[in-house]
Design a protein around this motif. Structure first.
Motif, PDB file in Angstrom:
ATOM      1  N   VAL A  13       0.983  -1.233   0.017  1.00 63.31           N
ATOM      2  CA  VAL A  13      -0.067  -0.010  -0.030  1.00 63.31           C
ATOM      3  C   VAL A  13       0.954   1.369  -0.118  1.00 63.31           C
ATOM      4  CG1 VAL A  13      -1.746   1.299   1.370  1.00 63.31           C
ATOM      5  CG2 VAL A  13      -1.777  -1.241   1.115  1.00 63.31           C
ATOM      6  N   THR A  14       0.631   2.157  -0.681  1.00 64.53           N
ATOM      7  CA  THR A  14       1.474   3.506  -0.963  1.00 64.53           C
ATOM      8  C   THR A  14       0.423   4.756  -0.823  1.00 64.53           C
ATOM      9  OG1 THR A  14       1.225   3.574  -3.578  1.00 64.53           O
ATOM     10  CG2 THR A  14       3.132   2.160  -2.503  1.00 64.53           C
ATOM     11  N   PRO A  15       0.882   5.838  -0.417  1.00 65.75           N
ATOM     12  CA  PRO A  15       0.140   6.990  -0.443  1.00 65.75           C
ATOM     13  C   PRO A  15      -0.417   7.271  -1.849  1.00 65.75           C
ATOM     14  CG  PRO A  15       2.112   7.484   0.827  1.00 65.75           C
ATOM     15  CD  PRO A  15       2.349   6.027   0.157  1.00 65.75           C
ATOM     16  N   GLU A  16       0.570   7.158  -2.840  1.00 65.32           N
ATOM     17  CA  GLU A  16      -0.185   7.241  -4.333  1.00 65.32           C
ATOM     18  C   GLU A  16      -1.258   6.513  -4.560  1.00 65.32           C
ATOM     19  OE1 GLU A  16       3.679   8.600  -3.706  1.00 65.32           O
ATOM     20  OE2 GLU A  16       3.199   6.793  -3.488  1.00 65.32           O
ATOM     21  N   LEU A  17      -1.509   5.401  -4.382  1.00 67.55           N
ATOM     22  CA  LEU A  17      -2.402   4.271  -4.136  1.00 67.55           C
ATOM     23  C   LEU A  17      -3.683   4.796  -3.704  1.00 67.55           C
ATOM     24  CD1 LEU A  17      -3.866   1.670  -5.318  1.00 67.55           C
ATOM     25  CD2 LEU A  17      -2.970   0.806  -3.136  1.00 67.55           C
ATOM     26  N   LEU A  18      -3.480   5.183  -2.423  1.00 68.74           N
ATOM     27  CA  LEU A  18      -4.677   5.819  -1.562  1.00 68.74           C
ATOM     28  C   LEU A  18      -5.198   6.947  -2.214  1.00 68.74           C
ATOM     29  CD1 LEU A  18      -3.256   4.926   2.198  1.00 68.74           C
ATOM     30  CD2 LEU A  18      -4.859   3.505   0.451  1.00 68.74           C
ATOM     31  N   LYS A  19      -4.537   7.817  -2.649  1.00 65.58           N
ATOM     32  CA  LYS A  19      -4.851   9.335  -3.547  1.00 65.58           C
ATOM     33  C   LYS A  19      -5.217   8.912  -4.562  1.00 65.58           C
ATOM     34  CE  LYS A  19      -1.948  12.743  -2.906  1.00 65.58           C
ATOM     35  NZ  LYS A  19      -0.615  13.410  -2.928  1.00 65.58           N
ATOM     36  N   GLY A  20      -4.973   7.918  -5.328  1.00 64.30           N
ATOM     37  CA  GLY A  20      -5.673   7.545  -6.726  1.00 64.30           C
ATOM     38  C   GLY A  20      -7.135   6.885  -6.302  1.00 64.30           C
ATOM     39  N   ILE A  21      -7.131   5.987  -5.426  1.00 66.82           N
ATOM     40  CA  ILE A  21      -8.472   5.500  -5.053  1.00 66.82           C
ATOM     41  C   ILE A  21      -9.274   6.700  -4.706  1.00 66.82           C
ATOM     42  CG2 ILE A  21      -9.826   3.952  -3.026  1.00 66.82           C
ATOM     43  CD1 ILE A  21      -7.121   2.296  -3.121  1.00 66.82           C
ATOM     44  N   MET A  22      -8.808   7.829  -3.840  1.00 69.30           N
ATOM     45  CA  MET A  22      -9.933   8.718  -3.492  1.00 69.30           C
ATOM     46  C   MET A  22     -10.432   9.446  -4.967  1.00 69.30           C
ATOM     47  SD  MET A  22      -7.660  10.233  -0.260  1.00 69.30           S
ATOM     48  CE  MET A  22      -8.389  11.871  -0.390  1.00 69.30           C
ATOM     49  N   THR A  23      -9.464   9.545  -5.605  1.00 68.38           N
ATOM     50  CA  THR A  23      -9.615  10.172  -6.960  1.00 68.38           C
ATOM     51  C   THR A  23     -10.904   9.621  -7.841  1.00 68.38           C
ATOM     52  OG1 THR A  23      -7.486  11.310  -7.051  1.00 68.38           O
ATOM     53  CG2 THR A  23      -8.816  11.215  -9.251  1.00 68.38           C
ATOM     54  N   VAL A  24     -10.568   8.224  -8.106  1.00 66.94           N
ATOM     55  CA  VAL A  24     -11.501   7.586  -8.979  1.00 66.94           C
ATOM     56  C   VAL A  24     -12.728   7.140  -8.332  1.00 66.94           C
ATOM     57  CG1 VAL A  24      -9.661   6.540 -10.393  1.00 66.94           C
ATOM     58  CG2 VAL A  24     -10.328   5.289  -8.423  1.00 66.94           C
ATOM     59  N   MET A  25     -12.831   7.038  -7.147  1.00 66.40           N
ATOM     60  CA  MET A  25     -13.927   6.841  -6.280  1.00 66.40           C
ATOM     61  C   MET A  25     -14.801   8.017  -5.949  1.00 66.40           C
ATOM     62  SD  MET A  25     -13.283   3.511  -3.951  1.00 66.40           S
ATOM     63  CE  MET A  25     -12.697   1.948  -4.785  1.00 66.40           C
ATOM     64  N   ASP A  26     -13.948   9.298  -6.028  1.00 67.30           N
ATOM     65  CA  ASP A  26     -14.551  10.409  -5.894  1.00 67.30           C
ATOM     66  C   ASP A  26     -15.126  10.600  -4.157  1.00 67.30           C
ATOM     67  OD1 ASP A  26     -15.084  13.072  -6.137  1.00 67.30           O
ATOM     68  OD2 ASP A  26     -17.127  12.678  -6.596  1.00 67.30           O
ATOM     69  N   ILE A  27     -14.183  10.263  -3.305  1.00 64.65           N
ATOM     70  CA  ILE A  27     -14.315  10.346  -1.780  1.00 64.65           C
ATOM     71  C   ILE A  27     -13.333  10.930  -1.220  1.00 64.65           C
ATOM     72  CG2 ILE A  27     -15.547   7.861  -1.714  1.00 64.65           C
ATOM     73  CD1 ILE A  27     -13.004   6.501  -0.611  1.00 64.65           C
ATOM     74  N   ASP A  28     -13.621  11.508  -0.096  1.00 61.09           N
ATOM     75  CA  ASP A  28     -12.660  12.303   0.779  1.00 61.09           C
ATOM     76  C   ASP A  28     -11.720  11.411   1.578  1.00 61.09           C
ATOM     77  OD1 ASP A  28     -14.394  11.945   2.902  1.00 61.09           O
ATOM     78  OD2 ASP A  28     -15.247  13.625   3.061  1.00 61.09           O
ATOM     79  N   ILE A  29     -10.877  12.090   2.253  1.00 56.27           N
ATOM     80  CA  ILE A  29      -9.921  11.201   2.958  1.00 56.27           C
ATOM     81  C   ILE A  29     -10.699  10.500   4.234  1.00 56.27           C
ATOM     82  CG2 ILE A  29      -9.296  13.385   4.506  1.00 56.27           C
ATOM     83  CD1 ILE A  29      -6.935  10.441   3.561  1.00 56.27           C
TER      84      ILE A  29
END
Length: 182
Positions: free
Chosen positions: A150-166
């Protein structure tokens, strides 16, 4: 010898905000850096560093820049600047929270299930998902098969594509409250 920067995180965020706004304004007008610097009567190398967020402009340089647009500092640093600044602050907070230590504590299997469920619901390939997330397809493939961390880039990517906040992401991953430091 290069002197280490003494700017605070918030100073860097202001520089990044200023950079984004200057680049956006210049590009909206269709001007190259060279053309803009001629119109503003400022040094190209110095201005380039300001646009990259590497240098804080003096008041005189900033007045020369804004004179090209015909606007005052008050107008320039109004709502658009504040909106961009708030976006940069949010991004900085996310970067602070999504560090390697937090990533090591997150259950990788939960994320794998989340990604697979999302891909299935949208009927998209690993390649398309990777493009939307701004990461390499090989990483998605390796991650789904348990070969990547798990990387920060992956988590930020998930937030982007799923359109969710932190907060929503951390809730979905059942991250304890004591690890959610903003």
């Amino acid at each position: 010898m290069r002197v280490k920067s003494t700017l605070s995180d918030h100073d860097h965020i202001h520089l990044k905000t200023l950079s984004r706004l200057l680049v956006s304004n210049r590009e909206q007008n269709g001007w190259s850096v060279a053309d803009f610097c001629k119109m503003a009567h400022i040094d190209r190398d110095s201005y380039t560093k300001v646009e990259r967020g590497e240098r804080n402009p003096t008041i005189g340089v900033l007045e020369s820049i804004l004179s090209v647009y015909g606007i005052s500092m008050h107008i320039f640093f109004s709502s658009v600047y504040q909106q961009l600044y708030n976006e940069e602050i949010t991004e900085w907070k996310i970067d602070q929270m999504l560090n390697d230590n937090l990533c090591r504590m997150i259950d990788r299997q939960k994320i794998i299930r989340m990604i697979k469920k999302f891909r299935k619901s949208r009927k998209i390939s690993q390649n398309l998902l990777a493009m939307e997330m701004g990461i390499q397809r090989n990483y998605i493939n390796n991650f789904e098969y348990g070969r990547s961390k798990v990387t920060p880039e992956l988590l930020k990517g998930i937030m982007t594509v799923m359109d969710i906040d932190i907060e929503t992401l951390l809730d979905m991953l059942e991250v304890p409250e004591n690890l959610r430091r903003f």
